[in-house]
Design a protein around this motif. Structure first.
Motif, short mmCIF file in Angstrom:
data_model
loop_
_atom_site.label_atom_id
_atom_site.label_comp_id
_atom_site.label_asym_id
_atom_site.label_seq_id
_atom_site.Cartn_x
_atom_site.Cartn_y
_atom_site.Cartn_z
N UNK A 667 0.73 -1.15 -0.02
CA UNK A 667 -0.11 -0.14 0.11
C UNK A 667 0.71 1.11 0.03
N UNK A 668 2.24 1.27 0.11
CA UNK A 668 2.95 2.50 0.32
C UNK A 668 4.25 2.41 -0.71
N UNK A 669 4.47 3.26 -1.42
CA UNK A 669 5.57 3.43 -2.23
C UNK A 669 7.09 3.53 -1.38
N UNK A 670 6.96 4.12 -0.32
CA UNK A 670 7.98 4.28 0.45
C UNK A 670 8.66 2.93 0.83
N UNK A 671 9.95 2.89 0.73
CA UNK A 671 10.60 1.35 1.11
C UNK A 671 10.62 1.26 2.56
N UNK A 672 10.32 0.01 3.20
CA UNK A 672 10.43 -0.20 4.47
C UNK A 672 11.78 -0.50 4.97
N UNK A 673 12.37 -1.28 3.95
CA UNK A 673 13.84 -1.63 4.04
C UNK A 673 14.65 -1.46 2.63
N UNK A 674 15.89 -1.19 2.94
CA UNK A 674 16.88 -1.06 1.73
C UNK A 674 18.21 -1.75 2.09
N UNK A 675 18.70 -2.72 1.14
CA UNK A 675 19.83 -3.30 1.57
C UNK A 675 20.73 -3.40 0.25
N UNK A 676 22.08 -3.28 0.74
CA UNK A 676 23.14 -3.44 -0.27
C UNK A 676 23.69 -4.74 -0.08
N UNK A 677 23.16 -5.64 -1.15
CA UNK A 677 23.44 -7.10 -0.99
C UNK A 677 25.13 -7.31 -1.33
N UNK A 678 25.64 -6.46 -1.92
CA UNK A 678 26.96 -6.64 -2.22
C UNK A 678 27.87 -6.69 -1.04
N UNK A 679 27.46 -5.82 0.02
CA UNK A 679 28.25 -5.79 1.22
C UNK A 679 27.49 -6.36 2.40
N UNK A 680 26.13 -6.62 2.19
CA UNK A 680 25.23 -7.29 3.30
C UNK A 680 24.43 -8.19 2.82
N UNK A 681 24.94 -9.20 2.54
CA UNK A 681 24.10 -10.33 1.76
C UNK A 681 23.07 -10.79 3.00
N UNK A 682 23.50 -10.98 4.22
CA UNK A 682 22.65 -11.30 5.31
C UNK A 682 21.48 -10.28 5.75
#
Length: 773
Positions: A667-682
């Motif tokens: 229902x919202x376009x604002x991301x809940x979470x954002x991750x850099x998978x290159x540096x933070x795969x977990x």
């Protein structure tokens, strides 16, 4: 001498080709399906007309249209008795019916399968009355009763004209519908007649290729007894050699065996065999002909079925490799190639990786079975196809991979487990054979990989002369984790590690179930390895494309949850993807680019040189397999349904470009979470970079536009088809399985789905069902 021998061989070969008219040798020919006759009959069938026997669903002539009578709540009395008053629609009151009841309860196992009953005159109202010891002490139940017509005469189908090539054959399956079989359906004659058609009819008759002056040839005339039909479809192969070169129409007809044995006392002069049955208005004008002796109550109805009738013709072997698509439900990608205490978890898959290509960053489109597999087979996102639940239905405008391959001349079959990939949802579209191993008792099974692979191998052997597509899906790795004892080798060590590891220790303390999960992976890997060795031993793999993947992974509290379906974190969306095609896909390829399950169908089609439908949203991965990547980084989406403890279910989306990942609520376009998978795969540290937030909003809008466009097209399709077709509800066996899995609320407050249609009431009758044995 060697050269003289070679010259003689070449001269002989040239001579042989000249004598044969340069025909391909038999080993260079395949039997290709050239006419799927159920698509060419009059009266025409509705789309997706299929019948299931012992969970083997096939397109069929003669499928029974059931009518819902009641869907309501009942509570058994202390003796295990349930009753309900059923109002009968006006159009059914004068017709003999078979009642098909089912009882469901939320997460309740061991409920009885109630007997079917034949009623000759239902009237306007009757009382359904059933008693079973298994219902004693059971709380509120959901009672469903549907009715099927109990027919004594049957429709006849005639196909469009078909040209018969030399070496052609017909394949068809015969059956009596099991629901009516359980109610006492009688034996039936099955008859197929080929009739010369069009301008060549007189020519065919003159040549004597037909069995009568009328230009008709009887291809099949077989009696099927109820005892013969209890095991499901009866497959038949019929040579069409005597009709080679003819243009024919095929006529499929049935007659009840009891009416065939009861013939008129006197047949009018000049009457034909087709006129031999007594007229319905004069039942007294019949008598037995010597043997068999009279019966006191001969069966008055039956339900004959013709399964997947089709014609196959020899064709030169083209570029179309056989295709074997294997889905290992719930297998995580990060455990492929893993070693625990010096033992490989997936040694057979590791060996296959060396024979083909492996995609190291493949993601699922949804983190539960139904939606992910529909995306796999349609190359569309769940936001587009909207089949996230087994009872939902794929829109007609979205073709499946199977339908595309069937149109290209492939024989097709699927062997699946556990009722989450249902024919009703549209998964059976395009399949000649679709087997759903959904156990009738509704128990949550621990997988049946041995049965699934064995069925698949038997079908492959029977169809090895045709280009084929077979889809194999197993729940072996899915919960509940209960590997055979010889494969539960990780459990003790895992339990000890979980108990001993202190909080914050460098080595992760997995939940105890993780060791059992690894054991299931080890077992599934071993069985799949044996299957592949069998394909190699039979020289089937060299001409085949083998694709192995999964629908989703499994969480073990990496982000607080166990299982799958409730998040789009990496442990749930990353899946294995292996492609093996000897001589076509180079061995040992390791692709690090991000790919998705929606890319599998277009990749398969490009490898076998079949054009992809315009509805595909994925891309072919062939450039990545051949070392010619485009360099672009397409964004891929994933979805899940999250259910917080104190809130209604909500859809969760993830967008992933290979480096960054955004997670949204629908229902919202604002991301809940954002991750850099290159540096933070977990996925431990969510980012709040404003540029990444804005990029996430644009991706949310992109997916929302796809959803809106697909919904609008589906609405147009529904409006156009409303007069001819309804969305189906799950059959009783599927409903029992879904209830056992917790996907249905069988004890809900559903109102009856069929009520009286306004006619005056009639005295109530009573239908009783005996106690289950």
């Amino acid at each position: 001498m060697r050269w003289r021998g070679m010259a003689a061989f070449l001269l002989g070969a040239v001579g042989a080709l000249a004598l044969s008219g340069c025909r391909p040798a038999p080993e260079d020919l395949v039997l290709e399906p050239v006419a799927r006759l159920w698509e060419q009959v009059m009266p025409p069938l509705l789309p997706d007309t299929r019948c299931g026997l012992r969970f083997d669903v096939r397109p069929a002539l003669g499928c029974i249209t059931t009518v819902p009578l009641i869907d309501t709540r009942v509570t058994p009395d202390p003796a295990g008795r349930i009753t309900a008053t059923i109002e009968v629609p006006a159009e059914l009151r004068a017709s003999p019916l078979v009642l098909i009841p089912a009882v469901l309860a939320a997460k309740k196992r061991g409920l009885p399968v109630l007997p079917r009953h034949h009623i000759t005159s239902p009237g306007a109202r009757f009382t359904f009355d059933a008693t079973d010891a298994a219902l004693i002490g059971v709380g509120p139940l959901r009672l469903i009763v549907v009715a099927a017509p109990a027919r004594a005469t049957f429709p006849e189908w005639t196909t469009a004209p078909v040209e018969v090539a030399d070496g052609s054959e017909m394949r068809v399956a015969l059956a009596i519908h099991p629901d009516l079989l359980r109610a006492g359906a009688g034996p039936v004659y099955f008859r197929i007649v080929a009739r010369a058609a069009g301008e060549r009819a007189g020519e065919a008759s003159a040549r004597g290729s037909a069995s009568s002056a009328s230009g008709e040839t009887v291809l099949l005339d077989e009696l099927i007894e109820p005892d013969d039909a209890t095991h499901g479809w009866i497959d038949r192969r019929i040579s069409l050699d005597r009709l080679a070169g003819d243009r024919i129409q095929l006529i499929f007809s049935n007659r009840l065996a009891t009416t065939d044995r009861l013939v008129p006392a006197a047949r009018p002069a000049g009457s034909s065999e087709r006129d031999a049955a007594p007229p319905p208005s004069a039942p007294e004008a019949v008598a037995f002909v010597s043997a068999p002796p009279p019966v006191s109550a001969p069966p008055a109805f039956s339900a004959p079925l013709w399964g997947a009738p089709r014609i196959l013709a020899p064709r030169p072997r083209g570029p179309h490799r056989n295709i074997i698509l294997v889905s290992l439900d719930t297998m995580r990608a990060d455990l492929l190639g893993r070693h625990e205490q010096g033992r490989a978890v997936t040694p057979e898959l590791d060996a296959l990786v060396r024979e083909g290509a492996v995609f190291l960053d493949a993601i699922s489109a949804f983190t539960s079975t139904t939606a992910s597999h529909m995306s796999l087979l349609t190359s569309t996102y769940p936001a587009q196809h909207e089949v996230t639940y087994p009872a939902q239905r794929l829109p007609r405008w979205i073709p499946t991979l199977t339908e595309t391959l069937a149109q290209a001349g492939y024989a097709t079959a699927a062997f699946t487990e556990n009722a989450m990939i249902t024919a009703e949802a549209g998964f059976a579209r395009g399949f000649d054979v679709f087997v759903e191993d959904k156990r009738a008792d509704g128990k949550i099974t621990a997988g049946a990989i041995d049965d699934t692979l064995a069925r698949g191998l038997r079908w492959i052997r029977a169809n090895s002369r045709s280009p084929f597509f077979v889809f194999l899906h197993t729940y072996q790795v899915h919960y509940p984790f209960d590997p055979p004892a010889d494969f539960a080798v990780f459990r003790a060590a895992n339990d000890a590690a979980a108990a001993a590891a202190p909080a914050g220790a460098g080595q992760r303390a997995w939940p105890p179930s993780f060791g059992l999960y690894l054991g299931e992976m080890l077992y599934a890997d071993a069985r799949l390895g044996a299957f592949v060795r069998e394909l190699k031993w039979r020289d089937l793999l060299d001409d085949s494309l083998l694709v192995i993947t999964a629908d989703h992974g499994e969480a073990f509290k990496e982000h607080g949850s166990l299982g799958h379906g409730d998040s789009t974190y990496e442990e749930q969306i990353r899946v294995p993807l292996l492609v093996v095609a000897p001589g076509q896909v180079p061995a040992g390829i390791r692709v690090t680019d991000q790919v998705s399950g929606i890319d599998v169908a277009p990749t398969i089609l490009s490898l076998v040189e079949v054009a992809a439908p315009e509805t595909h949203f994925g891309r072919s991965l062939l450039p990545l397999l051949t070392g010619n990547p485009s360099g672009d980084r397409p964004v891929r989406f994933a979805e899940a349904v999250q259910k917080p403890a104190s809130a209604a279910q909500r859809r969760i989306y993830a967008a992933r470009d290979g480096r960054h990942k955004w997670i949204f609520a629908a229902e919202s376009s604002t991301p809940l979470e954002i991750y850099d998978l290159g540096a933070d795969r977990a996925e431990r540290q969510s980012l709040r970079d404003p540029s990444l937030v804005e990029r996430g909003r644009s991706l949310w809008r992109q997916l929302n536009r796809l959803k809106i466009a697909a919904g609008a097209r589906t609405e147009r399709e529904i409006a156009a088809a409303a007069a001819r077709e309804e969305a189906p509800s799950p059959d009783a066996a599927t409903a029992r399985k879904l209830a056992a899995l917790g996907y249905l609320d069988p004890a809900g407050t559903a109102e009856p789905v069929a009520a009286a249609s306004g006619a005056s009431a009639a005295p109530a009758g009573t239908i009783s069902t005996p106690q289950s044995r």
